[in-house]
Scaffold this motif. Structure first.
Motif, short mmCIF file in Angstrom:
data_model
loop_
_atom_site.label_atom_id
_atom_site.label_comp_id
_atom_site.label_asym_id
_atom_site.label_seq_id
_atom_site.Cartn_x
_atom_site.Cartn_y
_atom_site.Cartn_z
N ASP A 113 -2.39 51.78 90.33
CA ASP A 113 -1.44 52.54 89.10
C ASP A 113 -0.47 53.41 90.01
N ASP A 114 0.10 54.41 89.20
CA ASP A 114 0.92 55.06 89.83
C ASP A 114 0.32 55.18 91.46
N LYS A 150 1.73 46.66 84.42
CA LYS A 150 1.19 48.02 83.30
C LYS A 150 2.93 48.56 83.27
N GLY A 191 0.88 57.10 77.99
CA GLY A 191 -0.49 56.74 76.46
C GLY A 191 0.63 55.39 76.23
N ASP A 208 -3.66 57.99 76.75
CA ASP A 208 -4.46 58.45 77.74
C ASP A 208 -5.49 59.75 77.73
C1 GLA Z 1 1.02 57.47 81.98
C2 GLA Z 1 0.33 56.76 81.05
C3 GLA Z 1 -1.39 56.79 82.76
C4 GLA Z 1 -1.04 56.84 84.27
C5 GLA Z 1 0.44 57.87 84.05
C6 GLA Z 1 0.49 57.43 85.86
O1 GLA Z 1 0.57 58.93 81.77
O2 GLA Z 1 -0.53 56.67 80.53
O3 GLA Z 1 -1.99 55.95 81.81
O4 GLA Z 1 -0.27 54.62 84.16
O5 GLA Z 1 0.81 57.55 83.31
O6 GLA Z 1 1.28 58.55 86.09
#
Ligand code: GLA
Length: 730
Positions: free
Chosen positions: A365-366, A475, A528, A547
């Protein structure tokens, strides 16, 4: 034939399996709405246009033309000439005067359905869909409006859209172009919408329709956490199995308006389209504007039938991904596990442990790019941070593959951090109003996707990463709403085109992505579930639902989402407890049962959770493999709603051939001194016998549905159980 034209009476009959939609043309050429509802079998009539009633049509009673326009059931009402209800089309001529009037010019009926240029839209073969295009004309402006109705007989759906063509000599300014209108007489309607916020998206809301206008909308540049581009009008007493339901759902991911207006004459006008505020479009001679599509369905058998029509329709005629009918890999995402604090070794530890439990993909992820260790920098700098991912991305992906897991990655391509190399090089690539400091949200600005050069850059940045390693999943996130709509490239006076041009840029990006990487599993996301809409489903077969991964909050979110979306589209993960958002502790088993109703995965540090929880994952992944075909392809039935009863929740998924039915029951609150709870199940064949798996009990379908099934009392809050019924002859 789904569409039939009665030449003499000038009536268009549109028939689906269980519904009929009638359009009539008056002698002057006004195109009016006669009827929508239960399937009619005999030749229809047009007396419901009330042309013989006062105020009469203008050819009989010109002096009261405005009264006519203000009460006639219009298929596509225009603004400025005397219909004071909400219009669908507002056009200004070269002098800036607003007014247009549309009359029938011609029509065409054909099998199949055309694509909508630059927009997501439903599709179907010549055997599955038939289309009626009615061309209306305003001779004074030289403008045409093409109303398109694509009839999907089997799914009880009509897909509507509108194209405006400037065939005149002077430029026109379109200030509002809605996609659909439904003028009906009031039946004491109630209105159902989906509303919420971040972490509690798409809660079902129901209320009476009052005089005046009631709307849900977005002016945030995305379809939004707060309100949803969906509206249903239902007759009083409508529930899962009974009642008349008229529903509209917008295939669009930006600003929208969905509105119901109860008028002085007790007629109801329901409209849907791109919001007219912060929208206008200059249409030069010879140009056309295509409005997005609205999916319309009628159910005479309550909300359950409506849900199943939408589900069937989206699975068959909106989602294009090769994964649509494929079991998606069970993924583990590191967001809630590590947030920004991870490196390649941490990810590999998670992957190794995940592999042991039957998990099939690791999603990073991020935080893997630029110098990003927090949310205040690097968006736009899509190159790997080798301080964290030592040896580079390809090495990590190969190692994860070596462990036996596929690899997925997170992007937020539409954004730019002020603290990024990209922003330092191109500060004008962010939306900004000249002379004004842009409003930040989550420390970031939005890229100006109305510009082709920005779209090209963003695409190449993402594609380059995907080309460089064996990445099977993306994603695609979007973590802020739009503001400060200024573009250095936009001509003065045309900035109200920007919101829509942004959405078109986004669609172009995703279209390019799925074209170059057809095997990629794309999951859309927006903080989310802020961009959970049918438009995004055209590109990605699943969308991150929220989220909020708390099993109890998810009951409400997933009930609302499942009201219109197939379960397979809802990203749903088992996370750790206490839940990171609400702090609630629920059993690991319940989290698994709730996530099973979506595209299943995990969002936790598998190396750190308790032995007991980790020990349950193998069983859950096996459960996913056992039931996913059923959950993904089956018919969905809502049995009970925790949102309504505040105690328990239950839903069922039945295979199309009714050979098996999986019932999920969640006891949210334990109650003392109660008998076992009787549930009237759905989805069974009445005269077939079903065995409850794991027991010797055999039940008839009719007993289960009409007499009921007993749920034994359970100890504790938030506990859940699955009941799998298999037909005796299966
Ligand atoms: C959003 C997404 C999360 C995650 C964060 C990362 O809030 O919904 O699932 O990927 O960004 O910054």
């Amino acid at each position: 034939m789904a569409i039939y034209y009665q030449e003499q009476k000038k009536i268009f009959e549109l028939h689906t399996k269980n519904s009929t939609y009638l359009i009539g043309v008056t002698p002057e050429g006004y195109v009016g709405h006669i009827y929508y509802g239960e399937r009619l079998w005999k030749e229809a009539d047009n007396y419901l246009l009330r042309m013989a009633e006062i105020p009469f049509t203008p050819s009989v009673n010109k002096r009261e033309k405005s009264s006519f326009l203000d009460s006639f059931p219009m298929e596509y009402p225009t603004g400025g000439i005397g219909d004071y209800r909400e219009s669908c089309l507002n056009v200004r001529n070269g002098k800036g005067q607003m007014g247009s009037e549309l009359f029938y010019l011609s029509h065409e009926i054909y099998r199949g359905k055309k694509k909508l240029e630059g927009l997501p839209a439903s599709f179907g073969s010549e055997g599955e869909v038939e289309t009626l295009e009615i061309v209306l004309e305003d001779q004074i402006l030289g403008m045409r409006a093409v109303l398109s109705y694509s009839v999907f007989e089997k799914e009880d759906v009509i897909a509507r859209s509108v194209r405006i063509v400037n065939g005149g000599q002077e430029g026109l300014r379109l200030e509002k172009v809605f996609s659909a209108c439904l003028d009906m007489d009031n039946e004491d309607f109630e209105m159902i919408n989906l509303c919420g916020s971040w972490a509690r998206e798409r809660h079902i809301q129901k209320g009476v329709v009052r005089y005046g206008k009631q709307a849900v909308s977005s002016l945030r540049g995305e379809s939004s956490h707060q309100e949803h581009p969906f509206m249903a009008l239902v007759t009083p007493g409508t529930d899962q199995r009974q009642g008349r339901v008229y529903a509209m759902h917008f295939v669009y991911s930006g600003n929208f308006l969905a509105q119901t207006e109860l008028t002085q004459y007790d007629s109801v006008r329901m409209v849907m389209g791109i919001h007219g505020e912060e929208f206008s479009w200059d249409l030069a001679p010879g140009e056309a504007f295509q409005a997005p599509e609205v999916i319309l369905t009628y159910s005479g058998e309550g909300l359950g039938k409506m849900s199943r029509s939408f589900h069937d329709f989206y699975r068959k005629h909106m989602i294009r991904s090769v994964y649509n009918h494929r079991k998606r890999p069970i993924l583990i995402n590191n967001w809630e596990a590590t947030y920004f604090e991870f490196d390649n070794e941490k990810l590999l530890q998670i992957a190794r442990e995940a592999k042991k439990c039957g998990i099939e993909m690791l999603v990073m992820d991020d935080g893997w790019f630029g110098k990003r260790n927090f949310d205040d920098n690097s968006l736009g700098d899509w190159f790997v941070n080798e301080k964290k991912i030592k040896g580079g991305l390809k090495k990590l992906v190969d190692e994860v593959n070596g462990i036996g897991l596929e690899f997925g990655i997170w992007f937020e391509p539409e954004m730019i951090s002020p603290d990024s190399d990209l922003y330092r090089a191109h500060p004008d690539w962010a939306f900004k109003i000249e002379g004004r400091e842009g409003t930040m949200c989550r420390n970031q600005y939005v890229l100006d996707l109305s510009r082709a050069d920005v779209v090209d850059y963003v695409y190449e940045a993402v594609a380059k990463i995907l080309r460089g390693a064996n990445i099977r999943y993306v994603k695609w996130d979007m973590n802020r709403q739009l503001s400060d709509m200024g573009s250095v490239r936009m001509e003065a006076g045309r900035h109200q085109e920007l919101f829509h041009r942004y959405v078109l840029g986004l669609y172009e990006l995703q279209e390019r992505l799925v074209t170059e990487f057809p095997e990629l599993l794309l999951e859309n996301c927006s903080g989310g579930g802020a961009r959970f809409d049918p438009g995004m489903l055209y590109y990605s077969p699943q969308i991150w639902c929220s989220d909020d991964t708390d099993a109890v909050e998810r009951l409400i979110i997933q009930e609302g989402t499942g009201l219109i979306y197939p379960l397979s589209t809802m990203g749903a993960h088992v996370s750790d407890c206490p839940n990171h958002i609400v702090g609630r502790v629920t059993p690991f088993e319940t989290r698994g049962h709730v996530a099973l109703a979506g595209s299943f995965g995990y969002e936790l540090d598998i190396t750190k959770i308790s032995e007991a929880d980790r020990g349950m994952i193998q069983g859950q992944t096996e459960m996913y493999h056992k039931y996913n075909d059923l959950v993904r392809e089956g018919d969905y039935y809502r049995i009970a709603s925790y949102r309504e009863n505040h105690k328990f929740d239950a839903w069922a998924v039945a295979s199309r051939d009714k050979r098996e039915v999986l019932v999920t029951y969640v006891q949210v609150l334990a109650e003392p001194n109660k008998h076992s709870r009787k549930l009237h199940l759905q989805g069974f064949e009445a005269d077939a016998m079903y065995r409850l798996e794991g027991t010797e009990q055999v039940y008839s379908g009719e007993m289960l549905m009409y007499a009921g099934f007993l749920i034994e009392p359970m100890q504790g809050d938030f506990v859940s159980r699955l009941y799998h019924f298999v037909r005796e002859d299966a």
